[in-house]
Design an enzyme around this catalytic site. Sequence first.
Site, PDB file in Angstrom:
ATOM      1  N   HIS A  73     -43.949 -12.450 -16.037  1.00 16.67           N
ATOM      2  CA  HIS A  73     -45.195 -11.680 -16.015  1.00 16.67           C
ATOM      3  C   HIS A  73     -45.360 -10.941 -17.328  1.00 16.67           C
ATOM      4  O   HIS A  73     -44.400 -10.395 -17.865  1.00 16.67           O
ATOM      5  CB  HIS A  73     -45.208 -10.694 -14.846  1.00 16.67           C
ATOM      6  N   HIS A  74     -46.594 -10.921 -17.832  1.00 19.18           N
ATOM      7  CA  HIS A  74     -46.856 -10.322 -19.134  1.00 19.18           C
ATOM      8  C   HIS A  74     -46.557  -8.832 -19.147  1.00 19.18           C
ATOM      9  O   HIS A  74     -46.298  -8.246 -20.205  1.00 19.18           O
ATOM     10  CB  HIS A  74     -48.302 -10.610 -19.538  1.00 19.18           C
ATOM     11  N   SER A  75     -46.558  -8.198 -17.963  1.00 21.29           N
ATOM     12  CA  SER A  75     -46.220  -6.769 -17.937  1.00 21.29           C
ATOM     13  C   SER A  75     -44.721  -6.554 -18.168  1.00 21.29           C
ATOM     14  O   SER A  75     -44.300  -5.470 -18.558  1.00 21.29           O
ATOM     15  CB  SER A  75     -46.638  -6.153 -16.600  1.00 21.29           C
ATOM     16  N   LEU A  76     -43.921  -7.602 -17.933  1.00 24.32           N
ATOM     17  CA  LEU A  76     -42.471  -7.487 -18.099  1.00 24.32           C
ATOM     18  C   LEU A  76     -42.066  -7.870 -19.518  1.00 24.32           C
ATOM     19  O   LEU A  76     -41.113  -7.308 -20.068  1.00 24.32           O
ATOM     20  CB  LEU A  76     -41.771  -8.410 -17.096  1.00 24.32           C
ATOM     21  N   MET A 114     -51.542 -13.287 -14.642  1.00 26.00           N
ATOM     22  CA  MET A 114     -51.235 -12.721 -15.952  1.00 26.00           C
ATOM     23  C   MET A 114     -49.766 -12.932 -16.324  1.00 26.00           C
ATOM     24  O   MET A 114     -49.094 -12.022 -16.798  1.00 26.00           O
ATOM     25  CB  MET A 114     -51.597 -11.234 -15.956  1.00 26.00           C
TER      26      MET A 114
END
Lengths: 455, 455
Positions: free
Chosen positions: A135-138, A21
């Site tokens: 990362h897409h969460s970051l 992701m």
Amino acid sequence: MKPLSPTDQLFLWLEKRQQPMHVGGLQLFSFPEGAPDDYVAQLADQLRTQHGVTRPFDQRLSYKLGQPMWVEDEHLDLEHHFRFEALPTPGRIRELLSFVSAEHSHLMDRERPMWEVHLIEGLKDRQFALYTKIHHSLMDGVTGMRMVTRMLSEDPNEMGLPPIWALPHRQRTGRDENAPSLWRSVAHLLGSSGKQLGTVPTVAKELLKTINQARKDPAYDSIFHAPRSVLNQKITGSRRFAAQSYCLTRIKAVCQAYGTTVNDVVTAMCATALRTYLMNQDALPEKPLIAFVPVSLHRDGSAEGNQVGVILANLHTDENDPSQRLMNIHHGMQEAKDRYNHMSPEEILNYTALTLAPAAFHLLTGMAPNWQTFNVVISNVPGPSSPRYWNGAKLEGMYPVSIVLDRLALNMTLTSYNGQVEFGLVGCRRTLPSLQRMLDYLEDALTELEAAAGL
Amino acid sequence: MKPLSPTDQLFLWLEKRQQPMHVGGLQLFSFPEGAPDDYVAQLADQLRTQHGVTRPFDQRLSYKLGQPMWVEDEHLDLEHHFRFEALPTPGRIRELLSFVSAEHSHLMDRERPMWEVHLIEGLKDRQFALYTKIHHSLMDGVTGMRMVTRMLSEDPNEMGLPPIWALPHRQRTGRDENAPSLWRSVAHLLGSSGKQLGTVPTVAKELLKTINQARKDPAYDSIFHAPRSVLNQKITGSRRFAAQSYCLTRIKAVCQAYGTTVNDVVTAMCATALRTYLMNQDALPEKPLIAFVPVSLHRDGSAEGNQVGVILANLHTDENDPSQRLMNIHHGMQEAKDRYNHMSPEEILNYTALTLAPAAFHLLTGMAPNWQTFNVVISNVPGPSSPRYWNGAKLEGMYPVSIVLDRLALNMTLTSYNGQVEFGLVGCRRTLPSLQRMLDYLEDALTELEAAAGL
């Protein structure tokens, strides 16, 4: 220490070894004038000294009472994040794409801040590249693209520009809450339960109930009609990345000849390329393919500024004539925008959520529903329109490298830069063999439209 | 279609994103005499045509009724497995080790046959390298090393030698059931339940009972005395690989001076290097470190041929004097071998299993027991003693790249080749910072022993 938002947690939760992701971007530069042959190695040496890592690049995951948090990494090892690498002979774009394909397939280390910047030497014609992976969460892709642009200057003589991880902190960084996002909609669907992802089965059951009600509702009936296709299979862990620039002047000439928008033409190019690709595999569905296209909705007099919506664009891949295909796409897009103009913000959110519901249901449960609302994601993110430089090196092209998911094995993300439309295609390499051929089919699609318009 | 053995299933089961279960090997070659500058690119072109992939390189995982099986991959994509890559400027061994460190950190795609061969150009002094990566469930390190040797010739003029994935099939390939293996012992501990890895909690409980009984038994008391150390922390997903050749003539001179074996001297080199490394971090335990050393036991008159045992070698890292440390190690190894000579095969298996029990318990349950039997793995696998060539290119060195595990953050695997002892160190990059310094400490350790012996 800052807890992750429910949307950001989703990226951790959805990640599996065959479904990383992270998002990426590839930038192609030419050497500054008069630069020595070992210019890239010198640049690498300079970058290795850039230890002043700024938010969010200094943040790593940590768990506190089971809740994921961002904390500062006090032992940040720049050598892990910044990598100097080289292409094999003969150093063509082909070798570059192959390099990015392999790197984009690898999961990132969750014990460290989840980003990598690869400086790549060995390209022909005094060029070099940067491949950035986050990362897409970051950080989401749109924010990433913006930061990459902030790193650059319009002035070829401006020096001392830091790399992306050492950009001075700005008041308003982080994600743009108004940017189109499949993910935010998924989190919206999860509602408040998004915070407790352990309750996903319950959420999925609720979701399924909503979908089944909507399918019976004639007002929503039209959104459940995407055909089955090879694009919508389970994916594996290896990726193919393909990228190319197409001349904006040519595309604008086609727009003028047909009376459409740039977005209509690039969507038609994608449609034609997909049609050729699938026909060559004897895998074109009888029913037309449907694309998920995030759009900005300019609503006059609205105080909220840009509203974001999703258009389920019929790609008319069942239509034989390319000009007719473009006109059909144009009318479909226009109708969708008109429909949005008559919807309240509440209705738009519901509509968007429903288009996403089957994909979300599948992502959350792993079960493949019997219906789907779209086959492919086509996303267009605007970029800078004039030339940009990084410490004297001219940016020649920039290409998004996005995410593919189970049952969404292809992502086509576009951006624009200095008179070019930049296509970045990412696909599951096993599900979609020889994806790089799509680049030629995109070119063929444009040529066909030009020929039909007598250009 | 062939079911995986319980041992091989274990490698799938133990694999996590921060604990990949593949082994690797790095081979360093010099260009054949008179080869053109683009020799490696030409070699890459030739290798790309080697589509005749032989067992086990054509086998991928498949599940049948929940049971993992090997099946032939009918859509094998050689471009995924064979990769042509390049080192960045200045192309020293340092850049090569950094490349292997990054590649060895990446999980492999389980949808495909789990192997990769990287041909690496861009090394200085007309050299190139091959990095081969194979999942441990497909092949163990010893078998891999043997296949790599089979690929080579003693004759510099022999041409037409295929790459490892296209070697002609031999009657007896696959794993050598007599090779020392931590893993086979773990599978032995699991016993027949190994087949149903779902029952691991039960097995772990049984294991714990056995360990607790053994700890009370004075006969086994001595094996639970490894100290706690930074080598025995949880690991992360990023690796550091360090490798170097040391001259066998020098090592043999030290052996002669002290009356020890080659294995004693290399073990002492490892001991001293570990001591220096930990002292510099202020992390040397007061009690001596214990190494897990697989050994072949030549039992005269035994029909079974080579028996395999494990020596828990006291590294005497509490001893200040390097010569004394070597002599203590020598005596300890000799005692351990003598003990084996008085044990029945049954007793050897039990003893080996017990040395492994705490590590196995931890691997299976994720719980850290209060005692451990060893701190580090030091493994020595013999290699060819005379020069080898691959289609005219001379093999200059070959280095094992092994696996690290939770609580076993460092693996030191050695091999021998053409008058050299080849050290390959793999460590968790986060747990063990600046691991590459160990290469200098190994050299210092040898120099110290030489000086003390007046050599």
